[in-house]
Design a protein around this motif. Structure first.
Motif, PDB file in Angstrom:
ATOM      1  N   LEU A   1       4.314  -8.025  -1.956  1.00 54.28           N
ATOM      2  CA  LEU A   1       3.403  -7.151  -1.261  1.00 54.28           C
ATOM      3  C   LEU A   1       3.991  -5.756  -1.087  1.00 54.28           C
ATOM      4  CD1 LEU A   1       1.983  -9.473   1.532  1.00 54.28           C
ATOM      5  CD2 LEU A   1       0.820  -8.656  -0.503  1.00 54.28           C
ATOM      6  N   THR A   2       5.280  -5.703  -0.858  1.00 53.24           N
ATOM      7  CA  THR A   2       5.913  -4.404  -0.673  1.00 53.24           C
ATOM      8  C   THR A   2       5.692  -3.520  -1.897  1.00 53.24           C
ATOM      9  OG1 THR A   2       7.567  -5.314   0.812  1.00 53.24           O
ATOM     10  CG2 THR A   2       8.101  -3.236  -0.244  1.00 53.24           C
ATOM     11  N   GLU A   3       5.882  -4.076  -3.073  1.00 60.78           N
ATOM     12  CA  GLU A   3       5.693  -3.305  -4.307  1.00 60.78           C
ATOM     13  C   GLU A   3       4.235  -2.889  -4.482  1.00 60.78           C
ATOM     14  OE1 GLU A   3       5.812  -4.050  -9.072  1.00 60.78           O
ATOM     15  OE2 GLU A   3       7.339  -5.045  -7.861  1.00 60.78           O
ATOM     16  N   VAL A   4       3.316  -3.803  -4.192  1.00 60.07           N
ATOM     17  CA  VAL A   4       1.885  -3.522  -4.352  1.00 60.07           C
ATOM     18  C   VAL A   4       1.472  -2.337  -3.494  1.00 60.07           C
ATOM     19  CG1 VAL A   4      -0.453  -4.391  -3.936  1.00 60.07           C
ATOM     20  CG2 VAL A   4       1.267  -5.883  -4.982  1.00 60.07           C
ATOM     21  N   TYR A   5       1.797  -2.389  -2.216  1.00 63.05           N
ATOM     22  CA  TYR A   5       1.321  -1.353  -1.305  1.00 63.05           C
ATOM     23  C   TYR A   5       2.135  -0.065  -1.378  1.00 63.05           C
ATOM     24  CZ  TYR A   5      -2.018  -4.621   0.494  1.00 63.05           C
ATOM     25  OH  TYR A   5      -3.062  -5.495   0.589  1.00 63.05           O
ATOM     26  N   SER A   6       3.427  -0.154  -1.637  1.00 67.23           N
ATOM     27  CA  SER A   6       4.218   1.081  -1.728  1.00 67.23           C
ATOM     28  C   SER A   6       3.882   1.868  -2.991  1.00 67.23           C
ATOM     29  CB  SER A   6       5.716   0.782  -1.666  1.00 67.23           C
ATOM     30  OG  SER A   6       6.115  -0.011  -2.756  1.00 67.23           O
ATOM     31  N   SER A   7       3.407   1.190  -4.035  1.00 71.60           N
ATOM     32  CA  SER A   7       3.035   1.897  -5.263  1.00 71.60           C
ATOM     33  C   SER A   7       1.550   2.257  -5.332  1.00 71.60           C
ATOM     34  CB  SER A   7       3.409   1.044  -6.481  1.00 71.60           C
ATOM     35  OG  SER A   7       2.634  -0.138  -6.509  1.00 71.60           O
ATOM     36  N   SER A   8       0.794   1.912  -4.316  1.00 67.88           N
ATOM     37  CA  SER A   8      -0.631   2.213  -4.287  1.00 67.88           C
ATOM     38  C   SER A   8      -0.869   3.711  -4.123  1.00 67.88           C
ATOM     39  CB  SER A   8      -1.299   1.479  -3.123  1.00 67.88           C
ATOM     40  OG  SER A   8      -2.585   2.016  -2.867  1.00 67.88           O
ATOM     41  N   PRO A   9      -1.660   4.319  -5.021  1.00 66.13           N
ATOM     42  CA  PRO A   9      -1.981   5.740  -4.861  1.00 66.13           C
ATOM     43  C   PRO A   9      -2.718   6.023  -3.540  1.00 66.13           C
ATOM     44  CG  PRO A   9      -2.549   5.021  -7.072  1.00 66.13           C
ATOM     45  CD  PRO A   9      -2.199   3.784  -6.280  1.00 66.13           C
ATOM     46  N   ALA A  10      -3.516   5.082  -3.081  1.00 63.21           N
ATOM     47  CA  ALA A  10      -4.303   5.294  -1.864  1.00 63.21           C
ATOM     48  C   ALA A  10      -3.494   5.056  -0.593  1.00 63.21           C
ATOM     49  CB  ALA A  10      -5.529   4.382  -1.871  1.00 63.21           C
ATOM     50  N   LEU A  11      -2.574   4.088  -0.612  1.00 64.48           N
ATOM     51  CA  LEU A  11      -1.878   3.711   0.624  1.00 64.48           C
ATOM     52  C   LEU A  11      -0.364   3.878   0.597  1.00 64.48           C
ATOM     53  CD1 LEU A  11      -3.828   0.450   1.512  1.00 64.48           C
ATOM     54  CD2 LEU A  11      -4.072   2.703   2.541  1.00 64.48           C
ATOM     55  N   GLY A  12       0.203   4.160  -0.555  1.00 66.96           N
ATOM     56  CA  GLY A  12       1.656   4.218  -0.697  1.00 66.96           C
ATOM     57  C   GLY A  12       2.359   5.116   0.301  1.00 66.96           C
ATOM     58  N   ARG A  13       1.795   6.273   0.574  1.00 68.04           N
ATOM     59  CA  ARG A  13       2.467   7.210   1.496  1.00 68.04           C
ATOM     60  C   ARG A  13       2.411   6.746   2.948  1.00 68.04           C
ATOM     61  NH1 ARG A  13      -1.785  12.001   0.508  1.00 68.04           N
ATOM     62  NH2 ARG A  13      -3.445  10.530   0.217  1.00 68.04           N
ATOM     63  N   TYR A  14       1.512   5.816   3.269  1.00 71.31           N
ATOM     64  CA  TYR A  14       1.378   5.314   4.632  1.00 71.31           C
ATOM     65  C   TYR A  14       2.085   3.976   4.851  1.00 71.31           C
ATOM     66  CZ  TYR A  14      -2.443   8.631   4.240  1.00 71.31           C
ATOM     67  OH  TYR A  14      -3.195   9.749   3.987  1.00 71.31           O
ATOM     68  N   PHE A  15       2.352   3.259   3.770  1.00 71.67           N
ATOM     69  CA  PHE A  15       2.923   1.914   3.864  1.00 71.67           C
ATOM     70  C   PHE A  15       4.372   1.960   4.317  1.00 71.67           C
ATOM     71  CE2 PHE A  15       5.220  -1.658   1.992  1.00 71.67           C
ATOM     72  CZ  PHE A  15       4.548  -2.691   2.590  1.00 71.67           C
ATOM     73  N   ARG A  16       4.741   1.067   5.255  1.00 73.75           N
ATOM     74  CA  ARG A  16       6.115   0.991   5.745  1.00 73.75           C
ATOM     75  C   ARG A  16       6.775  -0.355   5.453  1.00 73.75           C
ATOM     76  NH1 ARG A  16       5.751   5.349   4.901  1.00 73.75           N
ATOM     77  NH2 ARG A  16       5.357   7.020   6.327  1.00 73.75           N
ATOM     78  N   SER A  17       6.081  -1.468   5.691  1.00 70.41           N
ATOM     79  CA  SER A  17       6.720  -2.768   5.458  1.00 70.41           C
ATOM     80  C   SER A  17       5.694  -3.892   5.424  1.00 70.41           C
ATOM     81  CB  SER A  17       7.757  -3.070   6.555  1.00 70.41           C
ATOM     82  OG  SER A  17       7.119  -3.218   7.797  1.00 70.41           O
ATOM     83  N   ALA A  18       6.160  -5.040   4.913  1.00 68.94           N
ATOM     84  CA  ALA A  18       5.361  -6.273   4.887  1.00 68.94           C
ATOM     85  C   ALA A  18       6.301  -7.421   5.221  1.00 68.94           C
ATOM     86  CB  ALA A  18       4.734  -6.480   3.525  1.00 68.94           C
ATOM     87  N   GLN A  19       5.813  -8.338   6.036  1.00 66.84           N
ATOM     88  CA  GLN A  19       6.634  -9.505   6.335  1.00 66.84           C
ATOM     89  C   GLN A  19       5.746 -10.731   6.521  1.00 66.84           C
ATOM     90  OE1 GLN A  19       8.230  -7.985  10.200  1.00 66.84           O
ATOM     91  NE2 GLN A  19       7.963 -10.118  10.824  1.00 66.84           N
ATOM     92  N   VAL A  20       6.288 -11.884   6.148  1.00 67.31           N
ATOM     93  CA  VAL A  20       5.579 -13.145   6.317  1.00 67.31           C
ATOM     94  C   VAL A  20       5.689 -13.558   7.778  1.00 67.31           C
ATOM     95  CG1 VAL A  20       5.526 -15.585   5.698  1.00 67.31           C
ATOM     96  CG2 VAL A  20       5.980 -13.860   3.937  1.00 67.31           C
ATOM     97  N   VAL A  21       4.545 -13.856   8.373  1.00 64.44           N
ATOM     98  CA  VAL A  21       4.493 -14.288   9.764  1.00 64.44           C
ATOM     99  C   VAL A  21       4.442 -15.806   9.834  1.00 64.44           C
ATOM    100  CG1 VAL A  21       3.121 -14.199  11.896  1.00 64.44           C
ATOM    101  CG2 VAL A  21       3.350 -12.157  10.475  1.00 64.44           C
ATOM    102  N   SER A  22       3.710 -16.417   8.898  1.00 62.82           N
ATOM    103  CA  SER A  22       3.546 -17.867   8.894  1.00 62.82           C
ATOM    104  C   SER A  22       3.272 -18.325   7.468  1.00 62.82           C
ATOM    105  CB  SER A  22       2.374 -18.239   9.809  1.00 62.82           C
ATOM    106  OG  SER A  22       2.096 -19.606   9.729  1.00 62.82           O
ATOM    107  N   PHE A  23       3.775 -19.518   7.141  1.00 63.36           N
ATOM    108  CA  PHE A  23       3.573 -20.079   5.805  1.00 63.36           C
ATOM    109  C   PHE A  23       3.305 -21.568   5.929  1.00 63.36           C
ATOM    110  CE2 PHE A  23       5.121 -22.103   1.927  1.00 63.36           C
ATOM    111  CZ  PHE A  23       4.417 -21.387   0.974  1.00 63.36           C
ATOM    112  N   SER A  24       2.284 -22.050   5.221  1.00 64.62           N
ATOM    113  CA  SER A  24       1.946 -23.469   5.247  1.00 64.62           C
ATOM    114  C   SER A  24       1.953 -24.026   3.831  1.00 64.62           C
ATOM    115  CB  SER A  24       0.561 -23.667   5.869  1.00 64.62           C
ATOM    116  OG  SER A  24       0.142 -25.006   5.676  1.00 64.62           O
ATOM    117  N   ASN A  25       2.835 -24.989   3.575  1.00 71.79           N
ATOM    118  CA  ASN A  25       2.858 -25.651   2.271  1.00 71.79           C
ATOM    119  C   ASN A  25       1.630 -26.533   2.073  1.00 71.79           C
ATOM    120  OD1 ASN A  25       5.249 -24.636   1.180  1.00 71.79           O
ATOM    121  ND2 ASN A  25       6.479 -26.112   2.323  1.00 71.79           N
ATOM    122  N   GLU A  26       1.129 -27.095   3.150  1.00 74.47           N
ATOM    123  CA  GLU A  26      -0.012 -28.012   3.058  1.00 74.47           C
ATOM    124  C   GLU A  26      -1.254 -27.332   2.510  1.00 74.47           C
ATOM    125  OE1 GLU A  26      -0.662 -29.991   6.761  1.00 74.47           O
ATOM    126  OE2 GLU A  26       1.429 -30.621   6.907  1.00 74.47           O
TER     127      GLU A  26
END
Length: 67
Positions: A1-26
């Motif tokens: 996600l970091t690469e997607v949003y940091s390289s976005s022409p529309a949002l790249g200059r505003y993007f700061r970080s991405a982190q996983v909050v929760s993950f479910s294998n099920e």
């Protein structure tokens, strides 16, 4: 996600970080938090550029472009 949003022409200059909050294998569900630094309020910025659907569509477009 970091690469997607940091390289976005529309949002790249505003993007700061991405982190996983929760993950479910099920259910293969991931909940993540995106952090943006937005400029002082400008007319329509939050309603248009920071619209959750617009942000999702940037990720969808990236996935489609990868195929």
């Amino acid at each position: 996600l970091t690469e997607v949003y940091s390289s976005s022409p529309a949002l790249g200059r505003y993007f700061r970080s991405a982190q996983v909050v929760s993950f479910s294998n099920e259910s293969s569900t991931v909940i993540y938090q995106l952090v943006f630094s937005v400029p002082p309020s400008t007319e329509g910025f939050m309603e248009n550029t920071m619209n959750p659907e617009f942000i999702r569509n940037i990720l969808h477009q990236h996935i489609y472009d990868e195929d």
